[in-house]
Scaffold this motif. Sequence first.
Motif, PDB file in Angstrom:
ATOM      1  N   GLY B 264       6.651  -4.563  -2.143  1.00 41.99           N
ATOM      2  CA  GLY B 264       6.939  -3.372  -2.936  1.00 41.99           C
ATOM      3  C   GLY B 264       6.304  -3.441  -4.311  1.00 41.99           C
ATOM      4  N   GLY B 265       5.304  -4.302  -4.462  1.00 47.38           N
ATOM      5  CA  GLY B 265       4.739  -4.571  -5.782  1.00 47.38           C
ATOM      6  C   GLY B 265       3.696  -3.556  -6.209  1.00 47.38           C
ATOM      7  N   LEU B 266       3.140  -3.808  -7.389  1.00 48.26           N
ATOM      8  CA  LEU B 266       2.238  -2.840  -8.002  1.00 48.26           C
ATOM      9  C   LEU B 266       0.956  -2.620  -7.211  1.00 48.26           C
ATOM     10  CD1 LEU B 266       2.363  -3.443 -11.828  1.00 48.26           C
ATOM     11  CD2 LEU B 266       3.046  -1.425 -10.549  1.00 48.26           C
ATOM     12  N   ILE B 267       0.359  -3.704  -6.717  1.00 45.34           N
ATOM     13  CA  ILE B 267      -0.921  -3.566  -6.013  1.00 45.34           C
ATOM     14  C   ILE B 267      -0.723  -2.741  -4.749  1.00 45.34           C
ATOM     15  CG2 ILE B 267      -2.784  -4.839  -4.885  1.00 45.34           C
ATOM     16  CD1 ILE B 267      -2.866  -5.731  -7.642  1.00 45.34           C
ATOM     17  N   ASN B 268       0.287  -3.104  -3.947  1.00 42.36           N
ATOM     18  CA  ASN B 268       0.551  -2.342  -2.727  1.00 42.36           C
ATOM     19  C   ASN B 268       0.899  -0.897  -3.052  1.00 42.36           C
ATOM     20  OD1 ASN B 268       0.203  -3.795  -0.266  1.00 42.36           O
ATOM     21  ND2 ASN B 268       1.775  -5.209  -0.984  1.00 42.36           N
ATOM     22  N   GLY B 269       1.705  -0.708  -4.126  1.00 44.36           N
ATOM     23  CA  GLY B 269       2.078   0.650  -4.537  1.00 44.36           C
ATOM     24  C   GLY B 269       0.840   1.464  -4.878  1.00 44.36           C
ATOM     25  N   ALA B 270      -0.064   0.863  -5.654  1.00 44.03           N
ATOM     26  CA  ALA B 270      -1.277   1.565  -6.077  1.00 44.03           C
ATOM     27  C   ALA B 270      -2.132   1.908  -4.869  1.00 44.03           C
ATOM     28  CB  ALA B 270      -2.053   0.690  -7.055  1.00 44.03           C
ATOM     29  N   LEU B 271      -2.292   0.945  -3.947  1.00 41.52           N
ATOM     30  CA  LEU B 271      -3.133   1.200  -2.780  1.00 41.52           C
ATOM     31  C   LEU B 271      -2.532   2.289  -1.893  1.00 41.52           C
ATOM     32  CD1 LEU B 271      -4.218  -2.421  -1.804  1.00 41.52           C
ATOM     33  CD2 LEU B 271      -5.606  -0.648  -2.847  1.00 41.52           C
ATOM     34  N   GLU B 272      -1.196   2.309  -1.788  1.00 40.90           N
ATOM     35  CA  GLU B 272      -0.558   3.334  -0.969  1.00 40.90           C
ATOM     36  C   GLU B 272      -0.706   4.714  -1.603  1.00 40.90           C
ATOM     37  OE1 GLU B 272       3.362   2.470   1.334  1.00 40.90           O
ATOM     38  OE2 GLU B 272       2.974   0.724   0.071  1.00 40.90           O
ATOM     39  N   THR B 273      -0.560   4.761  -2.936  1.00 36.20           N
ATOM     40  CA  THR B 273      -0.710   6.038  -3.639  1.00 36.20           C
ATOM     41  C   THR B 273      -2.104   6.600  -3.439  1.00 36.20           C
ATOM     42  OG1 THR B 273       0.671   4.976  -5.280  1.00 36.20           O
ATOM     43  CG2 THR B 273      -0.151   7.157  -5.819  1.00 36.20           C
ATOM     44  N   VAL B 274      -3.098   5.716  -3.541  1.00 35.53           N
ATOM     45  CA  VAL B 274      -4.480   6.165  -3.368  1.00 35.53           C
ATOM     46  C   VAL B 274      -4.720   6.559  -1.913  1.00 35.53           C
ATOM     47  CG1 VAL B 274      -6.887   5.435  -3.588  1.00 35.53           C
ATOM     48  CG2 VAL B 274      -5.224   4.714  -5.274  1.00 35.53           C
ATOM     49  N   GLY B 275      -3.921   6.019  -1.020  1.00 28.02           N
ATOM     50  CA  GLY B 275      -4.065   6.368   0.387  1.00 28.02           C
ATOM     51  C   GLY B 275      -4.950   5.420   1.170  1.00 28.02           C
ATOM     52  N   LEU B 276      -5.239   4.266   0.598  1.00 24.69           N
ATOM     53  CA  LEU B 276      -6.097   3.308   1.303  1.00 24.69           C
ATOM     54  C   LEU B 276      -5.339   2.624   2.440  1.00 24.69           C
ATOM     55  CD1 LEU B 276      -8.199   1.602  -1.500  1.00 24.69           C
ATOM     56  CD2 LEU B 276      -9.049   2.901   0.455  1.00 24.69           C
ATOM     57  N   ILE B 277      -4.038   2.472   2.269  1.00 30.77           N
ATOM     58  CA  ILE B 277      -3.258   1.780   3.290  1.00 30.77           C
ATOM     59  C   ILE B 277      -1.987   2.578   3.584  1.00 30.77           C
ATOM     60  CG2 ILE B 277      -4.058  -0.573   2.848  1.00 30.77           C
ATOM     61  CD1 ILE B 277      -1.571  -0.898   1.047  1.00 30.77           C
ATOM     62  N   ASP B 278      -1.456   2.403   4.783  1.00 28.57           N
ATOM     63  CA  ASP B 278      -0.186   3.030   5.131  1.00 28.57           C
ATOM     64  C   ASP B 278       0.945   2.012   5.073  1.00 28.57           C
ATOM     65  OD1 ASP B 278      -1.538   5.403   5.666  1.00 28.57           O
ATOM     66  OD2 ASP B 278      -2.079   4.670   7.668  1.00 28.57           O
ATOM     67  N   GLU B 279       0.653   0.820   5.561  1.00 28.94           N
ATOM     68  CA  GLU B 279       1.629  -0.256   5.551  1.00 28.94           C
ATOM     69  C   GLU B 279       1.328  -1.172   4.376  1.00 28.94           C
ATOM     70  OE1 GLU B 279       3.669  -1.672   8.673  1.00 28.94           O
ATOM     71  OE2 GLU B 279       3.992   0.488   8.511  1.00 28.94           O
ATOM     72  N   PRO B 280       2.363  -1.708   3.692  1.00 29.96           N
ATOM     73  CA  PRO B 280       2.057  -2.666   2.626  1.00 29.96           C
ATOM     74  C   PRO B 280       1.340  -3.905   3.167  1.00 29.96           C
ATOM     75  CG  PRO B 280       4.431  -2.485   3.005  1.00 29.96           C
ATOM     76  CD  PRO B 280       3.784  -1.425   3.809  1.00 29.96           C
ATOM     77  N   LEU B 281       0.325  -4.354   2.437  1.00 26.43           N
ATOM     78  CA  LEU B 281      -0.390  -5.567   2.824  1.00 26.43           C
ATOM     79  C   LEU B 281       0.448  -6.782   2.463  1.00 26.43           C
ATOM     80  CD1 LEU B 281      -3.909  -4.780   1.349  1.00 26.43           C
ATOM     81  CD2 LEU B 281      -3.252  -4.671   3.737  1.00 26.43           C
ATOM     82  N   GLU B 282       0.307  -7.834   3.260  1.00 24.57           N
ATOM     83  CA  GLU B 282       0.996  -9.073   2.904  1.00 24.57           C
ATOM     84  C   GLU B 282       0.076  -9.884   2.008  1.00 24.57           C
ATOM     85  OE1 GLU B 282       2.935 -11.395   5.844  1.00 24.57           O
ATOM     86  OE2 GLU B 282       3.530  -9.600   6.947  1.00 24.57           O
ATOM     87  N   LEU B 283       0.367  -9.868   0.729  1.00 26.28           N
ATOM     88  CA  LEU B 283      -0.535 -10.505  -0.230  1.00 26.28           C
ATOM     89  C   LEU B 283       0.027 -11.792  -0.808  1.00 26.28           C
ATOM     90  CD1 LEU B 283      -1.606  -7.313  -2.179  1.00 26.28           C
ATOM     91  CD2 LEU B 283      -2.970  -8.587  -0.539  1.00 26.28           C
ATOM     92  N   VAL B 284       1.314 -12.023  -0.605  1.00 23.72           N
ATOM     93  CA  VAL B 284       1.899 -13.181  -1.250  1.00 23.72           C
ATOM     94  C   VAL B 284       2.743 -13.958  -0.245  1.00 23.72           C
ATOM     95  CG1 VAL B 284       4.038 -12.143  -2.099  1.00 23.72           C
ATOM     96  CG2 VAL B 284       2.891 -13.890  -3.467  1.00 23.72           C
ATOM     97  N   PHE B 285       3.025 -15.212  -0.563  1.00 23.78           N
ATOM     98  CA  PHE B 285       3.661 -16.177   0.351  1.00 23.78           C
ATOM     99  C   PHE B 285       2.771 -16.433   1.556  1.00 23.78           C
ATOM    100  CE2 PHE B 285       7.219 -13.741  -1.634  1.00 23.78           C
ATOM    101  CZ  PHE B 285       7.418 -14.664  -2.646  1.00 23.78           C
ATOM    102  N   ASN B 286       1.468 -16.309   1.339  1.00 26.35           N
ATOM    103  CA  ASN B 286       0.477 -16.700   2.337  1.00 26.35           C
ATOM    104  C   ASN B 286      -0.774 -17.159   1.592  1.00 26.35           C
ATOM    105  OD1 ASN B 286      -0.746 -14.404   1.401  1.00 26.35           O
ATOM    106  ND2 ASN B 286      -0.259 -13.183   3.194  1.00 26.35           N
ATOM    107  N   ARG B 287      -1.868 -17.350   2.342  1.00 25.62           N
ATOM    108  CA  ARG B 287      -3.076 -17.915   1.753  1.00 25.62           C
ATOM    109  C   ARG B 287      -3.636 -17.019   0.651  1.00 25.62           C
ATOM    110  NH1 ARG B 287      -6.440 -21.883   3.982  1.00 25.62           N
ATOM    111  NH2 ARG B 287      -4.593 -22.637   5.009  1.00 25.62           N
ATOM    112  N   THR B 288      -3.588 -15.692   0.873  1.00 23.86           N
ATOM    113  CA  THR B 288      -4.127 -14.763  -0.124  1.00 23.86           C
ATOM    114  C   THR B 288      -3.470 -14.989  -1.484  1.00 23.86           C
ATOM    115  OG1 THR B 288      -4.112 -13.223   1.710  1.00 23.86           O
ATOM    116  CG2 THR B 288      -4.741 -12.350  -0.435  1.00 23.86           C
TER     117      THR B 288
END
Lengths: 274, 420
Positions: B264-288
């Motif tokens: 629910g963080g800022l990066i996922n929020g921004a990407l969803e607002t722009v419409g690049l993604i529908d589902e939040p990306l898993e960006l943390v607690f993993n290799r990324t």
Amino acid sequence: MPVYATLIERIWFYAFRVLCGAVLLFLILPILVIIPLSFNEGSLLVYPLTGFSLQWYREFFLAPEWTMALKNSIIVAPGATVIAMTLGTLASIGLTRADFPFKSTLMSILISPMVVPIVIVGVSSYLFFAPLGWTNSYLTLIAVHAALGVPFVIITVSATLQGYNKNLSRAAASLGADPITTFFKVTLPLIASGVTSGGLFAFATSFDEVVVTLFLAGPEQTTLPRQMFGGIRENISPAIAAAATILIVFSVVMLLTLEYLRGKAEKLRTSVPE
Amino acid sequence: MTDTTLSAPPLLTVDGTPLKTRLRHIERLNQFKSLLLILPLIAFLVLTFLAPIAAMLVRSVDNPEVAPVLPKTVAAIQQWNKKSLPGEEAYAALASDLTAAKEDPSQLAEAAKRLNMEIPGFRSLVQKTARNLPMETEPESYKTALVELDERWGDPAYWHAIERNASTSTPFYLLSSLDMSVNDEGEIAKAEPDKAIYLEVFARTFWISAVVTVVCLFLGFPLAYLLATLPTRQSNLLMILVLLPFWTSVLVRVAAWIVLLQSGGLINGALETVGLIDEPLELVFNRTGVYISMVHILLPYMILPIYSVMKGISPSYMRAAISLGCHPIRSFWKVYFPQCIAGVAAGALLVFILCIGYYITPALLGGPKDQMVSYFVAFYTNTTINWGMATALGALLLLATVVLYAIYNRLVGANNLKLG
């Protein structure tokens, strides 16, 4: 950009600036993001903000676990800084005074605490001091933190000493000052900014250190970073954002002090330019 | 000129000693005084830093559990041919040792635990045998009696395990850290696949460090170039943006990255607002998450050495190359880049060295599959209390660091390190 630049040059120029701007944004973004959250009313660390409140600062300054952590950090970091500064400055003077065999090897050993993985320092000092009953003690924690700060003092003080004109010490000696008076009246005032910069680095090292504290410190010696580490692991509350904001203000002050000292050190360079 | 110096009488000081001798004497005195100034720091570092690390290295081959508990067995087993089962005297010695060891159950438990590392199930075998000792009637043959009690005593593998622990020092932990073990023939062999996890951990550590170093280089090099070529006032201002994160607590930045990268963080929020993604990306607690935060933490260590080298490169060389008709890209590559290679090497090595020892960021921002060697060192110290493995993994990690640090010293020189 010159007026005669071609289109490709112009595109390249702006693309390059945009890339650099993006990298700078990447560097600074996390710091900008965490500050507003510390003033947020809600109890979750998420945007959008719901309202202004100072409650997390109240928690930071009143909750016993945070006040104890702050108190411990204020005990440990200055203690480590004083030891690292004193021993590091003496050693740097010794290292620049004369040439002797294995000098560079000695130098790299003195700087090695900076590169040895911090977990190794933590585990080895725990295994070493635990049988002696020296863990869970302020003194041990301060001593190991001081060892971690030493390289920074050596690096900055040695660099400052390279800009110091030894003839000044010789002049003082020829005028009858003994070495100790010469050091305190002539050398130290001229290298003071380098010594203070080294001290700042040592202070920041100890103030930000969590792994050694994790192994060596008991619950009584929990420092601020250790408290934050536990907080991030278990339940990440906005009190962490408040702590983070205070630490950021702190690092800004340290950074500005350092820049000021650097400017001062440049002016005090007494060695003859080659 | 040579003649006059040869024939001239040696210069003397007031007290009659030759000047050369006197100067050498003073120089030695000066060296001695300088050493005296360094000595307190050396003593301090030996006590707080070097001695603990030396003790850790010793501990990585330390094997104190079995030999003192089974002294007679260890002595009896020396004559064993290591092919068939050992003789009657070894069995009798074992029975006698285990009977005596019942006096100190905790020590016996430690020895059983250590033997269990060699062969799973050895712990229960030792405990069961000790429970049944001493035997009600002195048996005619301890060999038959023990094999009757538990047929595993008739398996040479268990005797080989005891034999490997006959000494109070062992390569067991160091070899285990490299997914190897000593087999029953006394040769070094690959460990069984279910035990072989550490080489993967080392490979992962080096891979993560390499990726972080390369990304830091690609992000840091252009920025260092910009900082070095801008007018001083502007570059000083931008430099503060580089140094501020450098001075900010690592934990502050880890907390900030969690805020930015969580689902629910800022990066996922921004990407969803722009419409690049529908589902939040898993960006943390993993290799990324590990890559992003590590690059962020180590980037200033790349920028600062490159910047300080670039600062000393005169822009006239590039201008000269271009004015002579060389293409700008080619002249950059042929003229400018070779001059900053020292800074690039220094930055890359420094980032890599610091990266292989990282603990906090993978522990807080990574998943179980992203942990590096440091995590296992801490895990074996805190969670399972297996100090042999903790110190052995630590020793190997230290070895890697020391090798890289030596290369760094060769190329850059430890005292040429620049900070801030």
